[in-house]
Design an enzyme around this catalytic site. Structure first.
Site, PDB file in Angstrom:
ATOM      1  N   ARG A 109      14.249   7.818   5.419  1.00 17.33           N
ATOM      2  CA  ARG A 109      14.249   7.124   4.127  1.00 17.33           C
ATOM      3  C   ARG A 109      14.555   8.095   2.993  1.00 17.33           C
ATOM      4  O   ARG A 109      14.182   9.263   3.045  1.00 17.33           O
ATOM      5  CB  ARG A 109      12.899   6.422   3.912  1.00 17.33           C
ATOM      6  CG  ARG A 109      12.627   5.352   4.955  1.00 17.33           C
ATOM      7  CD  ARG A 109      11.289   4.679   4.770  1.00 17.33           C
ATOM      8  NE  ARG A 109      11.240   3.869   3.560  1.00 17.33           N
ATOM      9  CZ  ARG A 109      10.166   3.171   3.179  1.00 17.33           C
ATOM     10  NH1 ARG A 109       9.076   3.200   3.921  1.00 17.33           N
ATOM     11  NH2 ARG A 109      10.188   2.450   2.070  1.00 17.33           N
ATOM     12  N   SER A 182      12.179  -3.656  -8.278  1.00 15.71           N
ATOM     13  CA  SER A 182      10.725  -3.813  -8.132  1.00 15.71           C
ATOM     14  C   SER A 182       9.970  -3.423  -9.402  1.00 15.71           C
ATOM     15  O   SER A 182       8.995  -2.671  -9.374  1.00 15.71           O
ATOM     16  CB  SER A 182      10.218  -2.977  -6.933  1.00 15.71           C
ATOM     17  OG  SER A 182      10.886  -3.339  -5.747  1.00 15.71           O
ATOM     18  N   ASP A 296       9.111  -6.982  -1.009  1.00 12.96           N
ATOM     19  CA  ASP A 296       8.261  -6.791   0.166  1.00 12.96           C
ATOM     20  C   ASP A 296       7.883  -8.114   0.822  1.00 12.96           C
ATOM     21  O   ASP A 296       7.438  -8.133   1.978  1.00 12.96           O
ATOM     22  CB  ASP A 296       6.990  -6.024  -0.207  1.00 12.96           C
ATOM     23  CG  ASP A 296       7.196  -4.513  -0.186  1.00 12.96           C
ATOM     24  OD1 ASP A 296       8.249  -4.063   0.297  1.00 12.96           O
ATOM     25  OD2 ASP A 296       6.306  -3.786  -0.665  1.00 12.96           O
ATOM     26  N   ARG A 327      15.317  -4.430   6.771  1.00 10.63           N
ATOM     27  CA  ARG A 327      14.588  -5.691   6.935  1.00 10.63           C
ATOM     28  C   ARG A 327      15.497  -6.916   6.961  1.00 10.63           C
ATOM     29  O   ARG A 327      15.164  -7.909   7.609  1.00 10.63           O
ATOM     30  CB  ARG A 327      13.514  -5.823   5.847  1.00 10.63           C
ATOM     31  CG  ARG A 327      12.341  -4.893   6.096  1.00 10.63           C
ATOM     32  CD  ARG A 327      11.262  -5.001   5.050  1.00 10.63           C
ATOM     33  NE  ARG A 327      10.142  -4.110   5.384  1.00 10.63           N
ATOM     34  CZ  ARG A 327       9.236  -3.695   4.530  1.00 10.63           C
ATOM     35  NH1 ARG A 327       9.302  -4.067   3.256  1.00 10.63           N
ATOM     36  NH2 ARG A 327       8.264  -2.893   4.912  1.00 10.63           N
ATOM     37  N   LYS A 393      -0.412   0.201   9.711  1.00 10.40           N
ATOM     38  CA  LYS A 393       0.092   0.875   8.512  1.00 10.40           C
ATOM     39  C   LYS A 393      -0.582   0.361   7.254  1.00 10.40           C
ATOM     40  O   LYS A 393      -0.901   1.138   6.349  1.00 10.40           O
ATOM     41  CB  LYS A 393       1.610   0.686   8.426  1.00 10.40           C
ATOM     42  CG  LYS A 393       2.266   1.353   7.219  1.00 10.40           C
ATOM     43  CD  LYS A 393       3.779   1.168   7.265  1.00 10.40           C
ATOM     44  CE  LYS A 393       4.435   1.658   5.998  1.00 10.40           C
ATOM     45  NZ  LYS A 393       4.370   3.111   5.822  1.00 10.40           N
TER      46      LYS A 393
END
Length: 411
Positions: A109, A182, A296, A327, A393
């Site tokens: 990432r 975001s 998310d 995703r 997580k």
């Protein structure tokens, strides 16, 4: 109506740990999230020499505005993006040599916009492998501060890390953002900094952070709105009702706006002063929705989308491709495995009405994929997960909580 107790917010817990470590005095975080991510952040602080004591309901942190208490450390950030992005910035404001590494998933990432900004501020930072990725070494000697231009189009966490470290610099920071996703997460950061005594001024695309010292406080962490989305979706999908206490009209987290998407789809939604209730009405409508600010919760919507009476199209969510996994690709793959017609583009996914069939969900080590498609299983027999444990997580008790919810509805 079924009441579901949701663990504390991951985002607020991470910010609270940073702010507590940076503040003058002793901070108590009440109801912190206990998960792999937050425990990893706390362990990182301990490695850097901060005093952190943990009980089940409270974490106490002794602040060190001057930075880490050790002059060298090797910190493993696990899978945690906030740990991997926030702690190097915190360490850079201190003095010493600090190495940071992370899991293979987190190594993939990006860090580039943040590390470029730190380099621009004069931080001595080197990469052991691919530039802009872990592992990296920070040879810290404080941060002077100054003016920056930042691209936060891939993650708002780059901006948040710089905002959080701004008060620890000698001159403060003036950050001009060229792109930002975001936005609600940045608003969480600014609200929490205010609680710790620092006022960030926003002027259009520029954020001005003064070199004002943080002050310790007692901080109660609200339930995680992203995690709540799975239980709200479950209610909308099954025609049942779920109430989450501790969230309400004054909640900091932007992901609570997911309930407004459910409202558009036909669910009854009640947002009160200190609780949110979602009740399914027996059907779901198709929608087209921009989820840039609540990305998310994209897998949550994708997982219930086949049950709507029309297409569900989710737009402006490119940044979901660089989360724990891609995703959009993961949702497409798993929906296709269930026989659901679906198309994706660079920053969108469109899901057609259908009757999903049982399938093995490929979680890609992503907690949100696992939790979202577990909700699909409330209406589709035969849904199984190839990696159910990846939910540790953010919510180790997720499967038990969903099973208890289902049992209460069947009773």
């Amino acid at each position: 109506m079924t009441i579901v107790d949701i663990p504390g917010s991951k985002s607020i817990t991470a910010r609270g740990l940073f702010l507590a470590a940076a503040a003058h005095g002793t901070t108590v975080l009440s109801r912190p999230l206990r998960s792999d991510d937050s425990e990893g952040f706390a362990e990182g602080l301990l490695k850097l020499g901060y005093q952190v004591s943990r009980t089940s309901g409270e974490w106490t942190i002794e602040g060190r505005p001057e930075g880490p208490a050790v002059d060298s450390a090797d910190v493993f950030c696990r899978d945690g993006a906030t740990t991997a992005r926030f702690l190097p910035a915190l360490a850079a404001a201190g003095h010493g040599t600090f190495r940071f590494d992370a899991s293979g998933q987190m190594r993939a990432r990006p860090l580039g916009p943040l590390t470029d900004a730190l380099l621009e501020l004069g931080v001595d930072l080197t990469f052991e492998g691919e530039p802009g990725h872990h592992p990296l070494v920070v040879r810290a000697d404080g941060i002077k501060g100054g003016d920056l231009t930042l691209d936060a189009g891939l993650s708002s966490q780059f901006l948040t890390a710089l905002l959080l470290v701004g008060p620890l610099t000698a001159e403060g920071l003036r950050i001009t953002v060229t792109d930002l996703v975001s936005v609600p997460y940045v608003e969480i950061t600014i609200a929490m900094m205010r609680r710790f005594g620092v006022e960030v001024v926003r002027d259009g695309d520029t954020f001005v952070v003064p070199p004002t010292p943080y002050q310790a406080c007692r901080y109660e962490i609200e339930p995680d709105a992203s995690t709540s989305s799975y239980f709200f979706a479950a209610a909308a999908l099954t025609g049942k009702s779920v109430t989450v206490p501790g969230l309400g009209e004054g909640a900091l987290q932007g992901d609570l706006a997911f309930v407004e998407v459910l409202r558009q789809m036909g669910a009854d939604v009640e947002v009160g002063p200190d609780a949110v209730t979602v009740t399914g009405t027996g059907g779901l409508r198709g929608v087209t929705v921009n989820m840039r600010d609540i990305s998310d919760t994209v897998p949550t919507l994708a997982a219930i989308a086949p049950f709507a009476d029309g297409p569900v199209r989710i737009e402006d969510v490119y940044n979901t491709r660089i989360k724990e996994c891609d995703r959009l690709a993961a949702c497409e793959e798993n929906l296709r495995a269930m026989g659901v017609p679906v198309e994706t583009g660079r920053d969108w996914i469109e899901i057609q009405p259908s009757t999903p069939t049982g399938a093995l969900v490929k979680c890609r080590r992503d907690h949100r994929i696992a939790m979202a498609f577990s909700v699909t299983g409330l209406r589709t027999p035969g849904i199984t997960l190839d990696d159910p444990g990846c939910v540790k997580k953010t919510f180790p008790g997720f499967h038990d909580a969903l099973a208890s919810l289902r049992a209460s509805w069947d009773a």
